[in-house]
Design an enzyme around this catalytic site. Structure first.
Site, PDB file in Angstrom:
ATOM      1  N   GLY A  14      -6.970  -6.252   1.686  1.00 46.27           N
ATOM      2  CA  GLY A  14      -6.579  -5.449   0.531  1.00 46.27           C
ATOM      3  C   GLY A  14      -7.553  -5.594  -0.625  1.00 46.27           C
ATOM      4  N   GLY A  19      -1.462  -4.669   5.221  1.00 46.47           N
ATOM      5  CA  GLY A  19      -2.209  -5.688   5.948  1.00 46.47           C
ATOM      6  C   GLY A  19      -2.383  -6.923   5.090  1.00 46.47           C
ATOM      7  CB  SER A  20      -4.639  -9.797   5.467  1.00 43.04           C
ATOM      8  OG  SER A  20      -5.945  -9.255   5.351  1.00 43.04           O
ATOM      9  CB  THR A  21      -3.801 -10.851   0.233  1.00 43.36           C
ATOM     10  OG1 THR A  21      -2.375 -10.721   0.181  1.00 43.36           O
ATOM     11  CG2 THR A  21      -4.344 -10.876  -1.182  1.00 43.36           C
ATOM     12  CE  LYS A  60      -8.168   1.140  11.636  1.00 46.82           C
ATOM     13  NZ  LYS A  60      -7.769   0.261  12.777  1.00 46.82           N
ATOM     14  CB  CYS A 106       4.262  -8.723   5.139  1.00 52.10           C
ATOM     15  SG  CYS A 106       5.401  -7.331   5.115  1.00 52.10           S
ATOM     16  CD  GLU A 159       3.981  -4.490   2.941  1.00 52.81           C
ATOM     17  OE1 GLU A 159       3.728  -5.717   2.852  1.00 52.81           O
ATOM     18  OE2 GLU A 159       4.354  -3.939   3.976  1.00 52.81           O
ATOM     19  CD  GLU A 214       1.081 -13.272   5.162  1.00 51.52           C
ATOM     20  OE1 GLU A 214       2.080 -12.541   5.273  1.00 51.52           O
ATOM     21  OE2 GLU A 214      -0.047 -12.854   4.829  1.00 51.52           O
TER      22      GLU A 214
END
Length: 814
Positions: free
Chosen positions: A249, A244-246, A192, A300, A266, A397
Site C-alpha cells: 500500500g 493487501g499488505s501495508t 486483477k 486482515c 484496505e 502482522e
C-alpha cells in the site's frame, strides 16, 4: 461400552464436498484460462501463463494468463470505451444488471464455493456458508444504490475507469466488495485477482457474460507483479482500489502521488480481542476461535492480539488451550474441518519464521497435539504467551493461525494496549457491562468494533481502517463515496515532473528548500533615513493557545499589493511544527466535548469576528488592494462559513446501519485526530476559515499554515480565537513558507491527515510523503477553488474529509 463412553470416544466421520462440478469446469477450459477483456477471452500478448495449485494437495489446478503491460492497456481501453455508455444508463438499468449478477451468483453458489476452497485452501463451510452468500448480498445491496443514485447522490458523478487489485485470502468476496459499488455508481473496472487464487474471479467473468453486462464494463486480468504495476501506473485509470499488505500500500501511495487518481487502501491489521473479567468466557473462547483461526488466520482483521483481564487470565488461557485441542485441521472440502491449508508454501514459511522469532524473543509456544495432514500447507493453531507489548510478534502482522496473549488490569490499560499498534482495522470487546463495552468501543482506534462478537460483515456497513490499516471504506453508503466525485469536478490531470535526487527518488529537499529572510539590500538610497521609525510589532506564532516566537528567531515581511511592507510574521521551521503538533495532541479532549458545545464555540468565533468586521476588512484592503466592498464581502462570507459549520457540528454524527445483524450497528463519524492544513493564497481569510472550521467542528485539532503571502489575516484571527472559548491547542497557527512547513507536517508520524491547497508539485510531494504513516491526504493538485461558491467550498465534502467512519456492532437477543 456405555452410551456415555461412546460419546466421549467417538470421532468425526468424513463429510466431503464433491469437487466434480469444479473439476468439470476446469476440464471445459482444458485447465487453461486467458484474459477476460471486452466481454471475451483474449490470449495474453506474450503468451505467458502462471501455474495455479491446490494448497491442500500441491496439485496443479490450472494455468492462467500472465498479463503484461500491453494486456493491461487493452483492458483499460475496453473499460474506457464502455464507461460513457454504462454511466449514461439509468439507475434502474444498472440496478437490473447488478440484480442479475446477484441472482446468477446464487445459482452458481455451490460451484463458486468449491472452486474457492480448492484454490485458496479455506474450509468449505466458510466459503459455502459465509463468503459466497455475502458476495451475493453485496450485489443485491448495491443494485439498490444504483437504483437510488439519481436521487440520493444527485450531486455526484462516476469517477470513470477503476483499477482494482485484490488479495488471495478472500478472493471472490474482495472482488464483490470492489466491483459492486463501482458498477452501481456508473464506473467500469479492470480487476486483477491475486496470482495464487484467480479461479473464482474467472468463474465470475463467465457470470458477467451470462448476466448480459455490456462488453468492457468488467475486465478480469490475471497475472503477477507486472500486471499490478501496470494497472497502478496506467495514465487512463481514474482510481485505484487496493486490498493487501501495508508495505505494498505504501508503494502504491507513492506511485500514484501527484497523478490525480483517487485511491482507497484496505491494508494490514493487528486487531485486539479484549476480554473483561465479567465476560461470558465460553462465548469469548468460541469468538476467539472465529477471530484468529477463521480462514487459518489469513484475515486482515484477525483478532491476533488477545488482551485478557489479569484476574481471569490463567483460567481463560487453560480453557483456550483445551478448546484448541479440539480443533480439526484437514481437507478443506471436508465439512467437519475447522482449519484448512494456508495458501502457499511461501506463506507457510513466513508464518513459521515469525513464530520462531517470537520464541527467540522469549515467548512460550503452545501448539495442541492434534492430527495434522502429512501433505499440503497446513500450519497448526498456535498460541504465544509470555510476550510483551513491544514483542515483534505482538506488533507485526503474521497473517496466519497465530495468537499472542497479554494481560491488563483496568479498562484504561486495555484501551492503551489495544491502541498500542500502528494499525487500526478492527477490534473485538467481550463484557457483560454495556457501559464498559461502549466506552471501550469509542476509545479504541479501529474501523470496525464488535461487541461480544467478531468478524461480522455486511454490505450495508462500511469496512476499512484507521492509521496504517489504510483509508476509504468498502460497503455501506460511506463506501460509495470512493467511486464518485462531485458533479462539478473534472478528473484532475496535473502535468508535472517532479525533480529527482541522485537516488532516483523525488527530491523533497529541493521542493521544500527555504532560506530565512535577511535585511533588504541597499540600493543607493533609503526612503526612511532621517525619519522616526514606527514601533515594531511582529506577529507571533499561535501554539497551544499562546503567542510564541519562532524557534529560529527569524521573521519574514508581508507585502501589500504595491510591494510595500505591511507587517512582519514569524518565519516558522520544523521545530515550530513539531511543537504545534504536540500542542494539538494535548488538546484531544476537544473531541470529547459534546457536538452542541463545539457548535456554540463556532458561533462564538463568528460573533467575535463579526464584532471586528471592519478591522478585518481594512486588513484585506491593505494586503490585497481590494475595494472596501470586496473586502467586506470576504469577511461576511467567512462569518457565514462559520455559521455553516456551527450548524453542521451536531448534525453529522453518523447513522444506524441496516445490516442483517439482529442487533444494532452504528456507523459513527469519528474524528481523524490531528489534521495539518496548508492554506492557499486565494481569499486568504475565507479559505483559512473554510478549512479549519469543518475540521474543528468534527472534533479534530489542527496545525494550520496560513496563506504564505497574506498570513496577517490568520495572526489577527487568533485574537478572535482567544476571546471565543477555543481551548488551547485546538487551532495552532505556524506562519512561514508553505512548502517548507508542509514537508514536516506531511512526514510527521503523529499527524493523522494532511490537507494541502497549493501547487501541483506540492500536492504530489504531500501524497508521496504521506506514505510514511499512511495518513489521509486531501490536495488540490494546483487547481484553485472558488471559495465563495458554497457548493464547491463548503458542506458535506469538507465534513466527509474531516471524519472517519467507525462501525460498532452490538448484537442483541434474549
Amino acid at each position: 461400552m456405555t452410551i456415555a463412553e461412546i460419546f466421549k470416544t467417538m470421532d468425526y466421520g468424513p463429510a466431503p464436498e464433491s469437487a466434480d462440478a469444479a473439476k468439470a469446469w476446469l476440464a471445459d477450459h482444458h485447465e487453461q484460462f486467458d484474459l477476460f477483456i471486452g466481454g471475451k477471452w483474449q490470449a495474453p500478448e506474450a503468451g505467458a501463463y502462471l501455474d495455479v495449485h491446490n494448497p491442500a494437495t500441491g496439485e496443479m489446478l490450472a494455468q492462467v494468463a500472465d498479463a503484461a503491460e500491453a494486456d493491461i492497456d487493452k483492458a483499460v481501453k475496453a473499460a474506457r470505451k464502455a464507461q460513457k455508455d454504462w454511466a449514461a444508463l439509468s439507475g434502474h438499468q444498472r440496478a437490473r444488471y447488478l440484480y442479475a449478477l446477484a441472482r446468477n451468483i446464487q445459482k452458481h453458489a455451490r460451484l463458486l464455493s468449491v472452486v474457492e476452497s480448492m484454490d485458496n485452501g479455506k474450509p468449505i463451510r466458510e466459503s459455502r456458508d459465509l463468503d459466497i452468500p455475502l458476495v451475493a448480498r453485496h450485489f443485491y445491496y448495491h443494485a439498490g444504490w444504483a437504483q437510488l443514485m439519481g436521487t440520493e447522490l444527485r450531486d455526484y458523478q462516476p469517477v470513470g475507469v477503476i483499477g482494482q487489485v485484490i488479495p488471495w485470502n478472500f478472493p471472490l468476496l474482495m472482488l464483490a466488495w470492489k466491483i459492486a459499488p463501482a458498477l452501481a455508481m456508473g464506473n467500469t473496472v479492470v480487476l486483477k485477482p491475486a496470482p495464487y487464487t484467480p479461479l473464482s474471479a474467472l468463474v465470475f467473468a463467465e457470470i458477467v457474460a451470462e448476466s448480459g453486462l455490456p462488453a468492457g464494463v468488467v475486465n478480469i486480468v490475471t497475472g503477477g507483479d507486472e500486471a499490478g504495476v501496470s494497472i497502478v501506473a496506467h495514465p487512463d485509470i481514474d482510481k485505484i482500489a487496493f486490498t493487501g499488505s501495508t508495505q505494498v500500500g505504501r508503494i502504491i501511495r507513492q506511485a500514484t502521488a501527484g497523478t490525480g487518481k483517487k485511491l482507497s487502501l484496505e491494508l494490514g491489521g493487528k486487531s485486539p480481542f479484549v476480554v473483561f473479567e465479567d465476560a461470558d468466557q465460553d462465548g469469548a473462547i468460541e469468538g476467539l476461535v472465529d477471530a484468529i483461526w477463521f480462514n487459518q488466520g489469513q484475515v486482515c482483521c484477525a483478532g491476533s492480539r488477545l488482551l485478557v483481564q489479569e484476574n481471569i487470565a490463567d483460567a481463560f488461557i487453560q480453557k483456550l488451550k483445551a478448546r484448541m485441542a479440539k480443533l480439526r485441521t484437514g481437507d478443506p472440502l471436508d465439512k467437519t474441518v475447522d482449519l484448512g491449508a494456508v495458501v502457499d508454501p511461501v506463506q507457510y514459511e513466513t508464518i513459521d519464521r515469525w513464530v520462531k522469532l517470537g520464541v527467540q524473543e522469549g515467548a512460550t509456544l503452545f501448539q495442541p497435539d492434534i492430527p495434522m495432514p502429512e501433505k499440503g500447507c497446513y500450519y497448526p493453531p498456535t498460541l504465544l504467551t509470555d510476550v510483551s507489548p513491544a514483542s515483534t510478534v505482538v506488533q507485526e502482522e503474521i497473517f496466519g493461525p497465530v495468537l499472542t496473549a497479554l494481560t491488563f488490569r483496568t479498562p484504561q490499560e486495555a484501551i492503551a494496549l489495544a491502541n498500542n499498534t500502528r494499525y487500526g482495522l478492527a477490534a473485538s470487546i467481550w463484557t457483560e457491562n454495556i457501559n464498559v463495552a461502549l466506552e471501550v468501543a469509542h476509545r479504541i482506534k479501529a474501523g470496525s468494533v464488535w461487541v461480544n462478537s467478531t468478524n461480522l460483515f455486511d454490505a450495508a456497513s462500511g469496512f476499512g481502517g484507521y492509521r496504517e490499516s489504510g483509508y476509504g471504506r468498502e460497503g455501506g453508503k460511506e463506501g460509495l463515496y470512493e467511486y464518485v466525485r462531485p458533479i462539478w469536478q473534472t478528473r484532475p490531470t496535473p502535468n508535472i515532473t517532479l525533480p529527482m535526487n541522485a537516488n532516483g527518488k523525488p527530491d523533497v529537499k529541493s521542493w521544500a528548500a527555504h532560506t530565512p529572510t535577511r535585511p533588504t539590500p541597499l540600493n543607493g538610497k533609503s526612503t526612511t533615513n532621517g525619519t522616526l521609525p514606527t514601533l515594531d510589532r511582529t506577529a507571533k506564532m499561535y501554539i497551544g493557545g499562546k503567542q510564541k516566537r519562532p524557534d529560529g528567531a527569524y521573521t519574514r515581511p508581508v507585502l501589500g499589493p504595491k510591494g510595500v511592507e505591511v507587517g512582519q510574521v514569524g518565519d516558522g521551521n520544523r521545530k515550530d511544527i513539531r511543537d504545534a503538533v504536540e500542542a494539538a495532541h494535548g488538546a484531544r479532549g476537544w473531541a470529547d466535548r459534546t457536538a452542541f458545545n463545539r457548535a456554540q464555540v463556532l458561533y462564538y468565533i463568528a460573533e467575535n469576528l463579526s464584532a471586528r468586521s471592519d478591522e478585518f476588512a481594512n486588513r484585506l484592503v491593505a494586503l490585497l488592494g481590494a475595494t472596501q466592498k470586496e473586502a467586506q464581502r470576504e469577511v461576511d462570507a467567512s462569518i457565514d462559513r462559520l455559521f455553516t459549520y456551527a450548524a453542521w457540528a451536531d448534525k453529522y454524527g453518523g447513522t444506524v446501519q441496516e445490516t442483517t445483524l439482529q442487533g444494532l450497528v452504528v456507523g459513527f463519524h469519528d474524528t481523524l485526530g490531528v489534521i495539518g492544513i496548508a492554506c492557499p493564497d486565494e481569499a486568504p481569510l475565507l479559505s483559512f476559515i473554510s478549512l479549519i472550521a469543518p475540521a474543528i467542528a468534527r472534533g479534530n485539532t489542527v496545525v494550520a499554515i496560513p496563506s504564505e503571502k497574506y498570513p496577517l489575516l490568520a495572526t489577527d484571527f487568533y485574537q478572535v480565537l482567544d476571546t471565543s472559548d477555543v481551548p488551547g491547542g485546538v487551532v495552532n497557527i505556524v506562519t512561514g513558507t508553505r512548502d517548507h512547513l508542509t514537508q514536516t507536517l506531511a512526514e510527521h508520524e503523529d499527524v493523522d491527515a494532511m490537507w494541502y491547497f497549493g501547487s501541483a508539485a506540492g500536492s504530489a510531494f504531500v501524497e508521496y510523503l504521506s506514505a510514511s504513516n499512511m495518513k489521509r491526504t486531501w490536495v488540490n493538485y494546483g487547481e484553485p477553488l472558488d471559495w465563495y461558491d458554497s457548493e464547491k467550498a463548503a458542506g458535506e465534502r469538507f465534513l466527509h474529509e474531516s471524519i472517519q467512519v467507525k462501525n460498532i456492532w452490538v448484537p442483541s437477543g434474549v
